[in-house]
Design an enzyme around this catalytic site. Sequence first.
Site, PDB file in Angstrom:
ATOM      1  N   LYS A   1     -33.175  33.708 -51.174  1.00 63.92           N
ATOM      2  CA  LYS A   1     -32.570  34.387 -52.322  1.00 63.92           C
ATOM      3  C   LYS A   1     -32.434  33.477 -53.542  1.00 63.92           C
ATOM      4  CE  LYS A   1     -30.446  38.265 -49.932  1.00 63.92           C
ATOM      5  NZ  LYS A   1     -31.407  39.260 -50.407  1.00 63.92           N
TER       6      LYS A   1
ATOM      7  N   TYR B   1     -25.668  40.821 -40.442  1.00 67.80           N
ATOM      8  CA  TYR B   1     -26.983  41.265 -40.888  1.00 67.80           C
ATOM      9  C   TYR B   1     -27.793  40.014 -41.190  1.00 67.80           C
ATOM     10  CZ  TYR B   1     -30.756  42.907 -43.893  1.00 67.80           C
ATOM     11  OH  TYR B   1     -31.982  43.136 -44.432  1.00 67.80           O
TER      12      TYR B   1
ATOM     13  N   TYR C   1     -35.281  50.888 -48.755  1.00 67.21           N
ATOM     14  CA  TYR C   1     -33.922  51.431 -48.618  1.00 67.21           C
ATOM     15  C   TYR C   1     -33.722  52.683 -49.461  1.00 67.21           C
ATOM     16  CZ  TYR C   1     -32.262  47.445 -45.923  1.00 67.21           C
ATOM     17  OH  TYR C   1     -32.072  46.514 -44.928  1.00 67.21           O
TER      18      TYR C   1
ATOM     19  N   ASP D   1     -26.614  31.069 -41.504  1.00 68.00           N
ATOM     20  CA  ASP D   1     -27.456  31.916 -42.345  1.00 68.00           C
ATOM     21  C   ASP D   1     -26.818  31.941 -43.734  1.00 68.00           C
ATOM     22  OD1 ASP D   1     -28.684  33.916 -43.766  1.00 68.00           O
ATOM     23  OD2 ASP D   1     -28.574  35.424 -42.189  1.00 68.00           O
TER      24      ASP D   1
END
Length: 422
Positions: A260, A144, A16, A231
Amino acid sequence: MATLIERDKKAVWHPYTPQKSMPEPIPVVKGDGTYIIDENGNAYIDAISSWWVTIHGHANPYIAEKIYEQAKTLEQVIFAGFTHEPAVRLAERLLEILPGNFAKVFYSDNGSTAVEVGVKMALQYWWNKGNSKRNKILALNHSYHGDTFGTMSLSNRSVFTLAFQDKLFDVIFTDAPAKEAPLYDGPWDEIACFIYEPMLQGVGSMNMYDATALNKLLQQCHAHDVICIADEVMTGFGRTGKLFSSLYVEEKPDIICLSKGLTGGTMALGVTACTNNIHSAYVDDDRTKTFFHGHSFTANPLACAAALASMDLLLKNDCQQQIERISRQQQQFVQQLSTDKRFETRVKNVRSIGTIMAFEIESGRDGYLNTIGMDVTRKALEQGVYLRPLGNTVYIMPPFCITDEQLGKVHQAVINILGTID
């Protein structure tokens, strides 16, 4: 002798990160609780938990010790045909706390793969059932779900997917549920599954939406036999104030995707859990109905040991109290920003859920390419705070170990930065 930055520039491609005129990366040599420390001894409060993963802070000694202990006995083994205690114990403990009637845990490597697994499970469920008509996916606008091709297809068409638009498979998109807006009204007979980020769309500008409306949409999906996939890669493990965001709604998912914070941010690991109903479609003498998916590091023992240690810490009363304390302080900051007359033309949509707060800066066009975020990062670093806005969306998502004083410093840094914006 070349510096670390010079060596980095020669050899490394950062994620990114625009490759022309990119800012110099900060050479980090140590993490300590809430802090990231660079080679010059500068300490920065990690106010975004290093991309939302480090829930217990950096270099947590308890997690490190458990990884070390595991590394001395078993570091890796193929998970097709073998098993081991850390993977089995982690699955057992997850099934005890997950928000729904989950029965089986499938391991992968990260958030994108956890979602890929979930969607493949749902699509093959219908294929295994002999229903070839159920082959479409319903997803939310501004969603996303990752950067692999499958998860890009599931995500909102944006700058992240621009170069690959003609390679992505078709998905039906609908708006995130809202109190006054109509829900998706079909047709339903071709939809295999619905995937959603419960309560909070992370990369989608930290969009927070209504629990009651989400519950109605999930009820609607289940009434039409649509598999619901939560999600919770970002929202899981206490981020939104509850252990999982799915606990905000009565209707529960059939599949849940996690990563995560799963390992406390120390190791890469993904989890996809499903109900008995989903799993039963794969229990068959016909070997073509096998779920042909796996990764070299599936259920890596070190990562599972880290996840077990992280869960030990997360479920302690003091950690739950820290989550409540951070949530209150974030709510207070939302109130402060919302009512401060100095900022009424500079900020909008100030909001929070659990330990996360966010707002937009009124400067230029909303979106990820708004360069105001780079200015915020630079100015925050000058004050010993690390922030990485999503364009003009500024958010604070700290580790659970952050103190009142440290979070107060983050809030003050935001106020100072807002004071410099014209």
